[in-house]
Write an enzyme that holds these catalytic residues in place. Structure first.
Site, PDB file in Angstrom:
ATOM      1  N   LYS A 196       0.859  -1.186   0.000  1.00 16.39           N
ATOM      2  CA  LYS A 196       0.000   0.000   0.000  1.00 16.39           C
ATOM      3  C   LYS A 196       0.891   1.230   0.000  1.00 16.39           C
ATOM      4  O   LYS A 196       1.665   1.454   0.937  1.00 16.39           O
ATOM      5  CB  LYS A 196      -0.919   0.011   1.218  1.00 16.39           C
ATOM      6  N   ARG A 206     -10.974   9.479   1.645  1.00 17.62           N
ATOM      7  CA  ARG A 206     -10.861  10.147   2.946  1.00 17.62           C
ATOM      8  C   ARG A 206     -11.992  11.131   3.158  1.00 17.62           C
ATOM      9  O   ARG A 206     -12.437  11.352   4.288  1.00 17.62           O
ATOM     10  CB  ARG A 206      -9.486  10.805   3.072  1.00 17.62           C
ATOM     11  N   GLU A 239       7.822  -6.678   1.226  1.00 18.74           N
ATOM     12  CA  GLU A 239       6.680  -6.500   2.121  1.00 18.74           C
ATOM     13  C   GLU A 239       5.659  -7.620   1.935  1.00 18.74           C
ATOM     14  O   GLU A 239       5.124  -8.175   2.901  1.00 18.74           O
ATOM     15  CB  GLU A 239       6.007  -5.150   1.845  1.00 18.74           C
ATOM     16  N   LYS A 254      -2.169  -1.552  -3.720  1.00 18.55           N
ATOM     17  CA  LYS A 254      -3.026  -0.373  -3.703  1.00 18.55           C
ATOM     18  C   LYS A 254      -2.168   0.871  -3.843  1.00 18.55           C
ATOM     19  O   LYS A 254      -1.179   0.991  -3.110  1.00 18.55           O
ATOM     20  CB  LYS A 254      -3.812  -0.333  -2.384  1.00 18.55           C
ATOM     21  N   SER A 280     -10.322   5.368  -4.984  1.00 18.58           N
ATOM     22  CA  SER A 280     -11.311   6.432  -5.169  1.00 18.58           C
ATOM     23  C   SER A 280     -10.865   7.498  -6.153  1.00 18.58           C
ATOM     24  O   SER A 280     -11.675   8.010  -6.939  1.00 18.58           O
ATOM     25  CB  SER A 280     -11.617   7.079  -3.823  1.00 18.58           C
ATOM     26  N   TYR A 319     -14.975   0.482  -7.239  1.00 21.67           N
ATOM     27  CA  TYR A 319     -16.244   1.192  -7.152  1.00 21.67           C
ATOM     28  C   TYR A 319     -17.023   1.093  -8.462  1.00 21.67           C
ATOM     29  O   TYR A 319     -18.187   1.479  -8.515  1.00 21.67           O
ATOM     30  CB  TYR A 319     -15.980   2.656  -6.805  1.00 21.67           C
TER      31      TYR A 319
END
Length: 329
Positions: A196, A206, A239, A254, A280, A319
């Site tokens: 991320k 947010r 990671e 992400k 988003s 979305y």
């Protein structure tokens, strides 16, 4: 060799293109993010995310049933927490009657077969808008991980199938896995946000949850000390492998489109499913351009989603899920 081999023969009609198409998206590929708020009868459009909504629990129930009828079988839940319930330790996240816990039960009651994944991070619950506990300008790693583990157990107790830690604290997957095992939730999965990045694409999200870092003294103004530097490539592999070693069942990259090289790198290295979050900002940019008439919404949406799947995604959190199903329907 040419002229015996003519590649255009396989592009000559829509029928042959469909027959030999390498990458296909179905409803089974999607994980649908849903934003939940307190109240009743609320379906509140998010200004920076046209045609996407914050839902009260009664409308969450309706949305769940609609998604299932469309063939969409998995949701990722986020909650917008009232300011009076926010603090620096995520206390409300551990409330067994909290909004997230009730949202999980609402989805499961509405559609028991719907796969429920839950966001695990402190930022929706934080008075400071950070994914961890803030002390003297620092985000505490190990103390935060302990809270995330308690949060994960609480979600599992409410009926979550998978918890999805999105915080990027070091070692939190092992802490969560051990906590779930200790409480008898060995079958509860973990989808880790493994790569991320500290991205500027998260702004509308947010806004949706009122979870941006606050601008006050002794609070970091961004999340760069724990989310990844977007200039880094090999760090993402490290990671991700660490999260798998600690017990992650699914790993995530992400954001999406600007990080498809990372998706392919990770897909080539690991043997677990890889999820990609089309975030988003990616959604908002296309919606805005389409409203201006600058882009063909459905064509660009489809091209973007195919690109994510082609890069190696097994799961796409997007979305656009309902939009895509309607277009392809």
């Amino acid at each position: 060799m040419y002229p015996l081999i003519r590649n255009r023969r396989l592009r000559a009609s829509e029928s042959i293109r469909r027959l030999v198409r390498e990458t296909i998206i179905t409803p089974d590929d999607f994980l649908v993010p849903l934003f939940v708020v307190e109240g009743k009868g609320i379906k509140e459009e998010i200004p920076s995310m046209p045609n996407y909504y914050r839902l009260s629990l009664d409308n969450l129930e309706k949305e769940t049933k609609e998604l299932w009828k469309m063939g969409l079988c998995a949701v990722l839940l986020f909650v917008k927490v009232p300011d009076n319930l926010k603090d620096n330790k995520g206390t409300e996240a551990l409330n067994d009657k909290g909004l997230m816990q009730r949202a999980i039960k609402t989805v499961k009651d509405a559609c028991p077969e719907m796969l429920v994944m839950t966001d695990v991070a402190l930022d929706p619950y934080s008075a400071y808008g950070h994914d961890g506990i803030v002390v003297e300008g620092q985000i505490l790693n190990d103390e935060t991980s302990e809270v995330l583990a308690e949060m994960s157990v609480s979600h599992a107790q409410a009926g979550a199938d998978f918890v999805a830690p999105s915080d990027m604290m070091d070692g939190r997957i092992l802490t969560i896995r051990e906590a779930l095992e200790d409480e008898g939730f060995q079958d509860t999965g973990i989808m880790s946000y493994s790569a991320k990045y500290a991205s500027a694409f998260y702004g509308p999200f947010r806004d949706a949850l009122d979870s941006a870092p606050v601008d006050i003294a002794n609070v970091p103004k961004d999340k760069k000390t724990y989310q990844m530097d977007f200039a880094n490539r090999f760090e993402a592999i490290r990671e991700t492998q660490m999260d798998i070693d600690e017990g992650a069942d699914i790993v995530m990259v992400k954001p999406g489109l600007a990080y498809l090289d990372i998706v392919r790198e990770i897909k080539n290295e690991v043997d677990v499913p890889v999820a990609v979050y089309q975030v988003s900002g990616e959604y908002a940019m296309l919606k805005a351009a389409a409203e201006k008439g600058w882009l063909d919404h459905d064509a660009v949406m489809t091209e973007q989603l195919i690109a994510i799947k082609r890069a190696g995604a097994n799961i796409i959190a997007s979305y656009f899920a309902k939009d895509f199903i309607r277009v392809m329907g």
